[in-house]
Design a protein around this motif. Sequence first.
Motif, PDB file in Angstrom:
ATOM      1  N   LEU A  14       0.992  -1.096  -0.051  1.00 58.90           N
ATOM      2  CA  LEU A  14       0.222  -0.214   0.084  1.00 58.90           C
ATOM      3  C   LEU A  14       0.886   0.642   0.334  1.00 58.90           C
ATOM      4  O   LEU A  14       0.838   2.053  -0.694  1.00 58.90           O
ATOM      5  CB  LEU A  14      -1.283  -0.210   1.016  1.00 58.90           C
ATOM      6  CG  LEU A  14      -2.069  -1.021   1.039  1.00 58.90           C
ATOM      7  CD1 LEU A  14      -3.171  -1.088   1.734  1.00 58.90           C
ATOM      8  CD2 LEU A  14      -2.789  -0.586   0.085  1.00 58.90           C
ATOM      9  N   ILE A  15       1.889   1.405   0.866  1.00 55.16           N
ATOM     10  CA  ILE A  15       3.339   2.342   0.944  1.00 55.16           C
ATOM     11  C   ILE A  15       3.866   2.388  -0.050  1.00 55.16           C
ATOM     12  O   ILE A  15       4.787   3.599   0.337  1.00 55.16           O
ATOM     13  CB  ILE A  15       3.305   2.730   2.189  1.00 55.16           C
ATOM     14  CG1 ILE A  15       4.322   1.228   2.241  1.00 55.16           C
ATOM     15  CG2 ILE A  15       2.309   2.406   3.302  1.00 55.16           C
ATOM     16  CD1 ILE A  15       5.452   1.687   4.051  1.00 55.16           C
ATOM     17  N   GLN A  16       3.953   2.337  -1.057  1.00 53.44           N
ATOM     18  CA  GLN A  16       4.714   1.873  -2.260  1.00 53.44           C
ATOM     19  C   GLN A  16       4.263   3.327  -3.285  1.00 53.44           C
ATOM     20  O   GLN A  16       5.524   4.005  -3.821  1.00 53.44           O
ATOM     21  CB  GLN A  16       4.714   0.855  -3.115  1.00 53.44           C
ATOM     22  CG  GLN A  16       5.143  -0.803  -2.770  1.00 53.44           C
ATOM     23  CD  GLN A  16       5.311  -1.362  -4.031  1.00 53.44           C
ATOM     24  OE1 GLN A  16       4.708  -1.544  -4.711  1.00 53.44           O
ATOM     25  NE2 GLN A  16       6.125  -2.510  -3.562  1.00 53.44           N
ATOM     26  N   ASP A  17       2.888   4.107  -3.200  1.00 53.51           N
ATOM     27  CA  ASP A  17       3.237   4.897  -3.492  1.00 53.51           C
ATOM     28  C   ASP A  17       2.728   5.966  -2.517  1.00 53.51           C
ATOM     29  O   ASP A  17       2.809   5.661  -0.843  1.00 53.51           O
ATOM     30  CB  ASP A  17       0.708   5.443  -4.209  1.00 53.51           C
ATOM     31  CG  ASP A  17       0.735   6.079  -4.385  1.00 53.51           C
ATOM     32  OD1 ASP A  17       1.223   7.187  -3.861  1.00 53.51           O
ATOM     33  OD2 ASP A  17       0.496   5.998  -6.007  1.00 53.51           O
ATOM     34  N   VAL A  18       3.810   7.143  -3.194  1.00 52.62           N
ATOM     35  CA  VAL A  18       4.222   7.772  -2.219  1.00 52.62           C
ATOM     36  C   VAL A  18       3.243   9.050  -1.004  1.00 52.62           C
ATOM     37  O   VAL A  18       3.231   9.044  -0.091  1.00 52.62           O
ATOM     38  CB  VAL A  18       5.447   8.779  -2.876  1.00 52.62           C
ATOM     39  CG1 VAL A  18       5.732  10.178  -1.545  1.00 52.62           C
ATOM     40  CG2 VAL A  18       6.562   8.176  -3.210  1.00 52.62           C
ATOM     41  N   HIS A  19       2.391   9.426  -2.187  1.00 55.29           N
ATOM     42  CA  HIS A  19       0.952   9.768  -1.745  1.00 55.29           C
ATOM     43  C   HIS A  19       0.269   9.471  -0.759  1.00 55.29           C
ATOM     44  O   HIS A  19      -0.272   9.627   0.213  1.00 55.29           O
ATOM     45  CB  HIS A  19       0.122   9.963  -2.880  1.00 55.29           C
ATOM     46  CG  HIS A  19       1.080  11.202  -3.358  1.00 55.29           C
ATOM     47  ND1 HIS A  19       0.851  12.684  -3.396  1.00 55.29           N
ATOM     48  CD2 HIS A  19       1.587  11.113  -5.180  1.00 55.29           C
ATOM     49  CE1 HIS A  19       2.338  12.704  -3.894  1.00 55.29           C
ATOM     50  NE2 HIS A  19       2.202  11.983  -5.393  1.00 55.29           N
ATOM     51  N   GLU A  20       0.161   7.450  -0.776  1.00 58.52           N
ATOM     52  CA  GLU A  20      -0.736   6.607   0.528  1.00 58.52           C
ATOM     53  C   GLU A  20      -0.192   6.894   0.957  1.00 58.52           C
ATOM     54  O   GLU A  20      -0.921   6.473   2.132  1.00 58.52           O
ATOM     55  CB  GLU A  20      -1.258   5.665  -0.582  1.00 58.52           C
ATOM     56  CG  GLU A  20      -1.631   4.735   0.022  1.00 58.52           C
ATOM     57  CD  GLU A  20      -2.952   4.947   0.402  1.00 58.52           C
ATOM     58  OE1 GLU A  20      -4.160   4.491   0.487  1.00 58.52           O
ATOM     59  OE2 GLU A  20      -3.945   5.871  -0.118  1.00 58.52           O
ATOM     60  N   LYS A  21       1.234   6.608   0.898  1.00 61.70           N
ATOM     61  CA  LYS A  21       1.735   6.757   2.337  1.00 61.70           C
ATOM     62  C   LYS A  21       1.457   7.590   2.811  1.00 61.70           C
ATOM     63  O   LYS A  21       1.491   7.478   4.390  1.00 61.70           O
ATOM     64  CB  LYS A  21       3.315   6.290   1.787  1.00 61.70           C
ATOM     65  CG  LYS A  21       4.857   6.054   3.292  1.00 61.70           C
ATOM     66  CD  LYS A  21       5.898   6.156   2.903  1.00 61.70           C
ATOM     67  CE  LYS A  21       6.523   5.112   3.613  1.00 61.70           C
ATOM     68  NZ  LYS A  21       8.421   4.962   3.823  1.00 61.70           N
ATOM     69  N   GLN A  22       1.725   9.184   2.845  1.00 59.81           N
ATOM     70  CA  GLN A  22       2.437  10.328   3.258  1.00 59.81           C
ATOM     71  C   GLN A  22       0.085  10.277   3.870  1.00 59.81           C
ATOM     72  O   GLN A  22       0.434  10.495   5.104  1.00 59.81           O
ATOM     73  CB  GLN A  22       2.288  11.349   2.402  1.00 59.81           C
ATOM     74  CG  GLN A  22       2.398  13.099   2.942  1.00 59.81           C
ATOM     75  CD  GLN A  22       3.536  12.506   4.426  1.00 59.81           C
ATOM     76  OE1 GLN A  22       4.141  12.118   3.881  1.00 59.81           O
ATOM     77  NE2 GLN A  22       3.373  13.924   5.049  1.00 59.81           N
ATOM     78  N   ARG A  23      -0.419  10.259   2.928  1.00 53.83           N
ATOM     79  CA  ARG A  23      -1.742   9.792   3.835  1.00 53.83           C
ATOM     80  C   ARG A  23      -2.296   8.761   4.690  1.00 53.83           C
ATOM     81  O   ARG A  23      -2.629   9.096   5.569  1.00 53.83           O
ATOM     82  CB  ARG A  23      -2.757   9.693   2.443  1.00 53.83           C
ATOM     83  CG  ARG A  23      -4.247   9.791   2.955  1.00 53.83           C
ATOM     84  CD  ARG A  23      -5.806   9.381   1.666  1.00 53.83           C
ATOM     85  NE  ARG A  23      -5.216   7.335   1.951  1.00 53.83           N
ATOM     86  CZ  ARG A  23      -5.815   6.593   2.656  1.00 53.83           C
ATOM     87  NH1 ARG A  23      -6.754   7.367   3.507  1.00 53.83           N
ATOM     88  NH2 ARG A  23      -6.132   5.517   2.999  1.00 53.83           N
TER      89      ARG A  23
END
Length: 341
Positions: A14-23
């Motif tokens: 899930l947190i491979q996406d930088v924006h999703e990780k930040q969210r």
Amino acid sequence: MEKFHTWRDLLGILIQDVHEKQRIAQALGVNAITLSRWVGKSSTPRPIHLRHLMTVIPPQYRSTMLDLIRQEFPTFSFADEETMKEDDQDEIPSEFYARIFNAYSATPVLQRSWSVMSLTLQQILGQLDPLQVGMAVTIAQCMPPSIDGKVCSLRERTGYGTPPWGINLESYAVFLGAESLAGYAVSSCHPRIIQNSEEQQGVLPAHWVQWERSAAAYPIFRSDRVAGCLLVSCTQPDYFTPARQKLIQQYSELLVLVFEAHEFYAMNDINLHVLPYYRLQAKYLANFRQRVSDVMMEELRKGHAIDLRQAELLVWQQVEQELWQLPPYTGKPDDEELGNE
């Protein structure tokens, strides 16, 4: 759906996406690095974070995540979701306090206010609306005194939202006055809450927008002086439970860090006007950036160069005075107020 061996594997995907990780990090009130440590097994979250994690990941992964967490923590309890949210949302995470104080001390002065404000509003949104039922969080700031040394209006400075609101609400900022819940909270220096827009019309002033069904306004004050208001709006009626009210109160106290000393005003200097309906204001705000550019060029031709912040303030003050000439908000906009929309 892809097979995962552990909940850490799933979180890692899930947190491979930088924006999703930040969210996800912002919603949990932890540093993004902490998520990587959880994935890498160098750190283990507290149960309260695991329960909160269940509500902030995309819905399609929640069942799988629950099964995987229980493989590592057999006694993990994910009780009724509404009960869990009530238990977890009455305190600001300690990790978030650390982030804010770090941002306050490490960020250059000119960017400090925006940085603290942006981090805090996004954290509020993530913690109060993890399931994205529809919420907007906004800071309305007192305009500098304009008539007889009195503060006559508030300006929505910035905001964030979840659908149906946009993510960044800065471009939708309007002026608020005595006709608004925010204005009433600032004028009285006490929190004001409307739990159902359809049942409480007329009881308290409110400047409703299309999707709002409940709203809470908390003044941002220091000692006996006020700088503005934290306004939280939701698509759901009766959303502001005692636990959520407590949380909003804590965030309004934290937002004192956003303002400089000269931006707080004595209560006897607050005299808010009644301002026009927000849709009527739109055309006066649509060309704001162009007006700022024109002001800077005009001052430069006069030999008085001013910076962007000074030019913006001048234009905000011009717009404020223009709005005073328009019909005030009457509670329910008619065709004339909306320009026959």
